[in-house]
Design an enzyme around this catalytic site. Sequence first.
Site, PDB file in Angstrom:
ATOM      1  N   LYS A  80       0.851  -1.197   0.000  1.00 25.30           N
ATOM      2  CA  LYS A  80       0.000   0.000   0.000  1.00 25.30           C
ATOM      3  C   LYS A  80       0.881   1.240   0.000  1.00 25.30           C
ATOM      4  O   LYS A  80       1.876   1.305   0.722  1.00 25.30           O
ATOM      5  CB  LYS A  80      -0.918  -0.023   1.230  1.00 25.30           C
ATOM      6  N   SER A 155      -9.783   2.434   2.950  1.00 19.35           N
ATOM      7  CA  SER A 155      -8.933   3.098   1.985  1.00 19.35           C
ATOM      8  C   SER A 155      -8.045   2.151   1.189  1.00 19.35           C
ATOM      9  O   SER A 155      -7.508   2.538   0.152  1.00 19.35           O
ATOM     10  CB  SER A 155      -8.042   4.111   2.701  1.00 19.35           C
ATOM     11  N   SER A 179      -9.605   0.134   7.174  1.00 20.62           N
ATOM     12  CA  SER A 179      -9.078   0.162   5.806  1.00 20.62           C
ATOM     13  C   SER A 179      -8.418  -1.112   5.298  1.00 20.62           C
ATOM     14  O   SER A 179      -8.102  -1.202   4.106  1.00 20.62           O
ATOM     15  CB  SER A 179      -8.106   1.324   5.648  1.00 20.62           C
TER      16      SER A 179
HETATM   17  N1  GLN Z   1     -12.827   4.654   6.220  1.00 24.44           N
HETATM   18  C1  GLN Z   1     -12.199   5.121   7.413  1.00 24.44           C
HETATM   19  C2  GLN Z   1     -11.852   6.573   7.258  1.00 24.44           C
HETATM   20  O1  GLN Z   1     -12.184   7.127   6.267  1.00 24.44           O
HETATM   21  C3  GLN Z   1     -11.017   4.265   7.724  1.00 24.44           C
HETATM   22  C4  GLN Z   1      -9.750   4.725   7.153  1.00 24.44           C
HETATM   23  C5  GLN Z   1      -8.588   3.845   7.482  1.00 24.44           C
HETATM   24  O2  GLN Z   1      -8.703   2.818   8.144  1.00 24.44           O
HETATM   25  N2  GLN Z   1      -7.426   4.292   7.043  1.00 24.44           N
HETATM   26  O3  GLN Z   1     -11.277   7.163   8.109  1.00 24.44           O
END
Ligand code: GLN
Length: 506
Positions: A80, A155, A179
């Site tokens: 990532k 994400s 994420s």
């Molecule tokens: N969807 C969550 C957010 O927008 C989680 C993001 C993440 O785990 N990096 O913050």
Amino acid sequence: MTELIHLTAAELAAGLVAGDVSSEEATRAHLDRIAAVDGELNAFLATDAEASLGAARAIDERRAAGEALGALAGVPLAIKDVLVTTDMPSTSGSRILEGYRSPYDATAVAKARAAGLVSIGKTNMDEFAMGSSTENSAYGPVRNQWAVGRVPGGSGGGSAVAVGAFEAPLALGSDTGGSIRQPAALTGTVGAKPTYGGVSRYGAIALASSLDQIGPCARTVLDTALLHDVIAGHDRHDSTSLDFAWPSMAEAARGGADPASLRGLRVGVVKQLMIEGVQPGVRSRFEEALALLAAQGAEIVEIDAPHFEYAVAAYYLILPAEASSNLAKYDSVRFGLRVVPEGVGTVESVMSETRAAGFGAEVKRRIILGTYALSAGYYDAYYGSAQKVRTLIQRDFAAAFARVDVIASPTAPTTAWPLGSHGGDPMQDYLNDATTIPANLAGIPGLSLPIGTASEDGLPVGLQLMAPAFEDARLYRAGAAVESLITARDGRAFWQQSPVFEGGAR
Ligand code: GLN
């Protein structure tokens, strides 16, 4: 012979040891796959075929010379883009870091390289890991390999699709509010968020430091566990990384493969996680999975966790507060983009033009929210209250784990939604994490694995398992057992049911 890209990491590693295949061949097969399908899927932001093949050949030579190598040596790994690496740019999905080259590797990446894994590319993500659909990437959305008109979650949509679409057998992700787990659920893959501090965050581009955790993604529970073993452990560069003798996650996964291991396991189902917004097809798959567990002698226990209701609200104060401070370093001086306005620029005008041009809408929204929540006069009312709620959620978990060994829930309330269908309404994305966020607030480990498809849309549904801090191995044991039951029910592994399995781009 099975195509190389369809081997699990465990199978590929065995083939490498036996000399049936070289790392160069395996790496080339995955690079070819990326070249064939990624124009459509957009899971990768960067690849460097020469660098990857060179690393693969080096492993092949070391193996030929009789050197003792790690269990996953020679296996390709997607990374990532939140993790900095020396071999390719590291952008965290943002324009402000376009083309940025790190002088060092993140610890998780360094550990993977030391274990002989071959970096095959950097994966696409929501900008600075803010999002649940990967539509917030500055480099275009990732498409779900199950249905290319749908989001892959976020994400870490890039890492999830990379493994789901056979572009890599393994990938690294980061999980601040879900994420790793939520994209795993939406793409029918497996992903784990380790106990907070279980994996070093050194070299992970920070979103919210008290919530961020690096973790593994793959198509099977065992592969996820094998990668977890490689990246776990204390790091003197990260003072929050735990100095703990972690048991082997792979051993736990192998032990769990016999579903008889579920006998007597106490599985909690939190009332407050079975929220109204849970899609009917998700709910019924989840209930079926619970029935499979119960049939093996697991005990299902209903749990009341009254403060979970406030988890999303607390998270969206704590996360923006920490993010606004972490992102202050993108000041046009130290990293990446610099926009110089016409005429006489001041330090402030260069900084503000750069941040205006370099950050996307969601990042700006959270910086403004976080700055406000931390401002004098509001600090106690917002940030302070959110921290109190966080403590109450931790206590709810402690009370639950006094009664059960693991907690189960749907990983996400819905399956993958059509690209663009949330129409820029961030609330819909925020609520999709209601089920994953509590684990981040409490620092406990969570694992998502596929349990079938929803009847209304035929899209993957994920089961989330959570355990007390330090008990990550328990998740791999139980997860592997559930995976065996699902495979036995369906007559083949879940990843073999993916529409991209038999070859074509979809
Ligand atoms: N969807 C969550 C957010 O927008 C989680 C993001 C993440 O785990 N990096 O913050």
